[in-house]
Design a protein around this motif. Structure first.
Motif, PDB file in Angstrom:
ATOM      1  N   TRP A  10       9.373 -40.753  11.554  1.00  6.24           N
ATOM      2  CA  TRP A  10      10.281 -40.569  12.698  1.00  6.24           C
ATOM      3  C   TRP A  10      11.642 -40.052  12.228  1.00  6.24           C
ATOM      4  O   TRP A  10      12.286 -39.264  12.924  1.00  6.24           O
ATOM      5  CB  TRP A  10      10.437 -41.889  13.446  1.00  6.24           C
ATOM      6  CG  TRP A  10      11.365 -41.810  14.624  1.00  6.24           C
ATOM      7  CD1 TRP A  10      12.654 -42.223  14.680  1.00  6.24           C
ATOM      8  CD2 TRP A  10      11.061 -41.253  15.902  1.00  6.24           C
ATOM      9  NE1 TRP A  10      13.190 -41.971  15.915  1.00  6.24           N
ATOM     10  CE2 TRP A  10      12.229 -41.370  16.692  1.00  6.24           C
ATOM     11  CE3 TRP A  10       9.931 -40.666  16.452  1.00  6.24           C
ATOM     12  CZ2 TRP A  10      12.286 -40.931  18.007  1.00  6.24           C
ATOM     13  CZ3 TRP A  10       9.975 -40.224  17.769  1.00  6.24           C
ATOM     14  CH2 TRP A  10      11.142 -40.363  18.532  1.00  6.24           C
ATOM     15  N   ARG A  11      12.060 -40.486  11.046  1.00  3.98           N
ATOM     16  CA  ARG A  11      13.357 -40.032  10.538  1.00  3.98           C
ATOM     17  C   ARG A  11      13.314 -38.601  10.028  1.00  3.98           C
ATOM     18  O   ARG A  11      14.277 -37.843  10.210  1.00  3.98           O
ATOM     19  CB  ARG A  11      13.816 -40.963   9.408  1.00  3.98           C
ATOM     20  CG  ARG A  11      14.123 -42.384   9.856  1.00  3.98           C
ATOM     21  CD  ARG A  11      14.363 -43.273   8.652  1.00  3.98           C
ATOM     22  NE  ARG A  11      14.671 -44.651   9.039  1.00  3.98           N
ATOM     23  CZ  ARG A  11      14.717 -45.665   8.194  1.00  3.98           C
ATOM     24  NH1 ARG A  11      14.488 -45.459   6.889  1.00  3.98           N
ATOM     25  NH2 ARG A  11      14.995 -46.879   8.617  1.00  3.98           N
ATOM     26  N   GLU A  12      12.211 -38.227   9.410  1.00  6.61           N
ATOM     27  CA  GLU A  12      12.150 -36.926   8.740  1.00  6.61           C
ATOM     28  C   GLU A  12      11.397 -35.870   9.534  1.00  6.61           C
ATOM     29  O   GLU A  12      11.757 -34.692   9.497  1.00  6.61           O
ATOM     30  CB  GLU A  12      11.490 -37.104   7.362  1.00  6.61           C
ATOM     31  CG  GLU A  12      12.241 -38.072   6.460  1.00  6.61           C
ATOM     32  CD  GLU A  12      11.464 -38.370   5.192  1.00  6.61           C
ATOM     33  OE1 GLU A  12      10.431 -37.704   4.962  1.00  6.61           O
ATOM     34  OE2 GLU A  12      11.882 -39.267   4.431  1.00  6.61           O
ATOM     35  N   HIS A  13      10.334 -36.264  10.231  1.00  2.91           N
ATOM     36  CA  HIS A  13       9.508 -35.299  10.979  1.00  2.91           C
ATOM     37  C   HIS A  13       9.169 -35.920  12.332  1.00  2.91           C
ATOM     38  O   HIS A  13       8.079 -36.435  12.537  1.00  2.91           O
ATOM     39  CB  HIS A  13       8.223 -34.961  10.208  1.00  2.91           C
ATOM     40  CG  HIS A  13       8.465 -34.501   8.807  1.00  2.91           C
ATOM     41  ND1 HIS A  13       8.920 -33.226   8.511  1.00  2.91           N
ATOM     42  CD2 HIS A  13       8.329 -35.139   7.618  1.00  2.91           C
ATOM     43  CE1 HIS A  13       9.039 -33.111   7.203  1.00  2.91           C
ATOM     44  NE2 HIS A  13       8.691 -34.252   6.640  1.00  2.91           N
ATOM     45  N   ARG A  14      10.124 -35.864  13.248  1.00  2.00           N
ATOM     46  CA  ARG A  14       9.965 -36.564  14.517  1.00  2.00           C
ATOM     47  C   ARG A  14       8.771 -36.049  15.320  1.00  2.00           C
ATOM     48  O   ARG A  14       8.071 -36.813  15.983  1.00  2.00           O
ATOM     49  CB  ARG A  14      11.252 -36.443  15.329  1.00  2.00           C
ATOM     50  CG  ARG A  14      11.307 -37.331  16.548  1.00  2.00           C
ATOM     51  CD  ARG A  14      12.733 -37.617  16.954  1.00  2.00           C
ATOM     52  NE  ARG A  14      13.444 -38.374  15.932  1.00  2.00           N
ATOM     53  CZ  ARG A  14      14.706 -38.789  16.053  1.00  2.00           C
ATOM     54  NH1 ARG A  14      15.383 -38.503  17.159  1.00  2.00           N
ATOM     55  NH2 ARG A  14      15.278 -39.468  15.079  1.00  2.00           N
TER      56      ARG A  14
ATOM     57  N   ALA B 171       5.630 -37.673  14.153  1.00  3.01           N
ATOM     58  CA  ALA B 171       5.553 -39.066  14.612  1.00  3.01           C
ATOM     59  C   ALA B 171       5.088 -39.133  16.057  1.00  3.01           C
ATOM     60  O   ALA B 171       4.304 -40.016  16.431  1.00  3.01           O
ATOM     61  CB  ALA B 171       6.916 -39.741  14.454  1.00  3.01           C
ATOM     62  N   VAL B 172       5.561 -38.205  16.879  1.00  2.38           N
ATOM     63  CA  VAL B 172       5.137 -38.176  18.284  1.00  2.38           C
ATOM     64  C   VAL B 172       3.635 -37.905  18.383  1.00  2.38           C
ATOM     65  O   VAL B 172       2.921 -38.536  19.167  1.00  2.38           O
ATOM     66  CB  VAL B 172       5.931 -37.111  19.063  1.00  2.38           C
ATOM     67  CG1 VAL B 172       5.362 -36.904  20.456  1.00  2.38           C
ATOM     68  CG2 VAL B 172       7.405 -37.515  19.160  1.00  2.38           C
TER      69      VAL B 172
END
Length: 510
Positions: free
Chosen positions: A379-383, A386-387
């Protein structure tokens, strides 16, 4: 003598077999015993959770050791029934019956062999990691929600939403039923021991955690005579149910074909991702992905003929094999030998194992499939990734495995297309009033609104030139839209197929 200009025919020779050194043999034997001890509760637990006889899980583990273990591909990963396919197998058995399971597994195995022969193995590595992690997370959550009921000896609802909605009813059952509360206490104790096992002294941890937890739960149940359900045991040979012509003919149905494709995709992806993980754990020979896919297909084809569970390479057993000091393929072959001897000589030993303890082992395995820490860092690096992971997980829990994976793959493709279709619109006005609009990047239909918004903001009383020379890609939708815009701007002609188009003057600069 070979004629000049002709290529010599290569001689075929079998590879020379060199017996392992005593040290290698000792390490492989010890590693095989450790893997065997880990495999027994997992083989039985996965079978029970899948709604099939416990022996079918052992058959799959035996085939994974004796057959797949001897085939080329990977040298260290161990195959057998996997928690990742439990939900899908359970759905297939409920929908089509146990007799059709062999036909489905056989078809999936043949398809895996074909994909490996066509060298598709390496392409499975191109599947988005977010989709694979979302798939495993969805499987893990359904496994947890379903096996919580099994821990209480209560029948679990069929669908994911029903499992979640039924949790308050399960809590009420635990309060009102002493037998359910007793079974749940045994399962909870088993789960607690599994969670605490990594903090045990090193000498104690030499015994595999699942084996120790099952042994303690079995002993407590026997000593106190607890009235809880236990594994039902039948003969190994009696459990073999080869698919008949009717079941094989049923593979032509569209719905069952979707199940076959789901088996193939998930089993292949899980096996090859496991191979990549095992390769990072050892300095030994690297995995040949195409050969490994064919080996997994051969194992699944044989499991299908025997009417057993589908198999994948299992990262838990594979990591145990490496960490236990395995040096060659002999360790995984021997683990299959020990499973065969156990199933043939000591089948009654399974009849004393409480189902609640096996359910707890699978709850523990399901929790480990949910990538909690990875999701936070993702979520921090590749949002966007994560979605995709969260949506794939949710779709699997709410709908089913096949639809969830397809939705995840579709989202991954759309996300990639969006990220690679960057286009820059640069507007410059020259001293004579002429405006040049330079497009750079990839002009696809996904970026068409941005391009048209920029063009429609330009003054309509000035000539405009479109400079397309720096575009790396121009798809048909953008080409058509630019044609239409050029034709409308000051009544110009459509943009011809040239690198630079002029709107307003009705010409193209080549």
């Amino acid at each position: 003598m070979i004629a000049s200009g002709k290529t010599p025919i290569p001689k075929f020779s079998l590879p020379k077999f060199s017996p392992p050194s005593p040290d290698t043999l000792r390490r492989d034997v010890l590693a095989s015993l450790v893997v065997f001890l880990v495999a027994v509760p997992l083989c039985v637990g996965v079978a029970v959770a899948s709604g099939v006889p416990a022996e079918l899980g052992l058959i799959t583990g035996i085939v994974g050791g004796l057959v797949v273990g001897a085939l080329p591909g990977s040298s260290f990963q161990v195959s057998g029934p996997a928690a990742g396919l439990t939900v899908l197998v359970h759905e297939a058995v409920q929908q089509y019956g146990l007799a059709s399971l062999g036909a489905i597994v056989l078809a999936a195995g043949v398809l895996q062999i074909a994909l490996g022969a066509l060298r598709f193995g390496r392409w499975f590595r191109a599947i988005s990691v977010a989709v694979v992690q979302g798939m495993l997370a969805g499987i893990g959550l359904i496994l947890v929600f379903g096996q919580v009921y099994a821990m209480a000896d209560v029948a679990q609802p069929g669908s994911g939403p029903a499992k979640i909605a039924g949790l308050p009813g399960l809590a009420a059952e635990l309060v009102s039923s002493p037998q359910a509360a007793t079974a749940f206490a045994v399962g909870a104790g088993t789960l607690g021991l599994l969670l605490l096992w990594k903090w045990m002294p090193e000498k104690v941890r030499k015994v595999p955690g699942p084996l120790a937890a099952i042994a303690v739960a079995t002993a407590v149940t026997a000593v106190f005579g607890l009235p809880i359900a236990k594994v039902e045991v039948h003969g190994l040979l009696e459990s073999i149910q080869p698919p008949g012509l009717g079941e094989l003919g049923g593979l032509a149905g569209l719905s069952i074909l979707g199940t076959v494709l789901a088996f193939t995709l998930i089993a292949s992806a899980e096996s090859l991702f496991s191979a990549a993980a095992v390769d990072r754990m050892t300095d030994g020979a690297r995995t040949d992905y195409d050969k490994e896919l064919m080996a997994q297909g051969a194992g699944n084809a044989l499991c299908g003929v025997l009417g057993a569970l589908p198999m994948t390479a299992v990262i838990v057993r594979s990591a145990t094999n490496v960490q236990a000091g395995a040096r060659t393929k002999l360790s995984r072959i021997l683990h299959g030998v020990w499973l065969l001897l156990f199933a043939a000589l000591l089948p009654a030993a399974l009849g004393v194992v409480p189902l609640a303890a096996l359910a707890a082992v699978l709850v523990h395995a399901g929790v480990k499939l949910v990538p909690g820490r990875q999701l936070v860092s993702m979520w921090r690096e590749h949002r966007g990734e994560a979605v995709i992971l969260v949506i794939t997980t949710g779709a699997i829990v709410v709908a089913n495995m096949f639809e969830g994976v397809l939705l995840g793959l579709l989202l991954a493709v759309v996300k990639t297309a969006w990220e690679t279709s960057h286009v820059q619109v640069d507007v410059r006005e020259l001293t004579g009033g002429r405006i040049i609009v330079a497009l750079t990047g990839n002009a696809t239909f996904l970026r068409l609104p941005k391009i048209l918004d920029a063009l429609e903001e330009l003054p309509r009383d000035k000539p405009v030139e479109l400079d397309l020379t720096e575009l790396r890609h121009l798809d048909h939708a953008c080409r058509t839209a630019l044609d239409g815009w050029a034709a409308q701007h000051n009544g110009a002609e459509p943009v011809p197929a040239a690198p630079v188009a002029t709107a307003g003057a009705g010409r193209a600069a080549g």
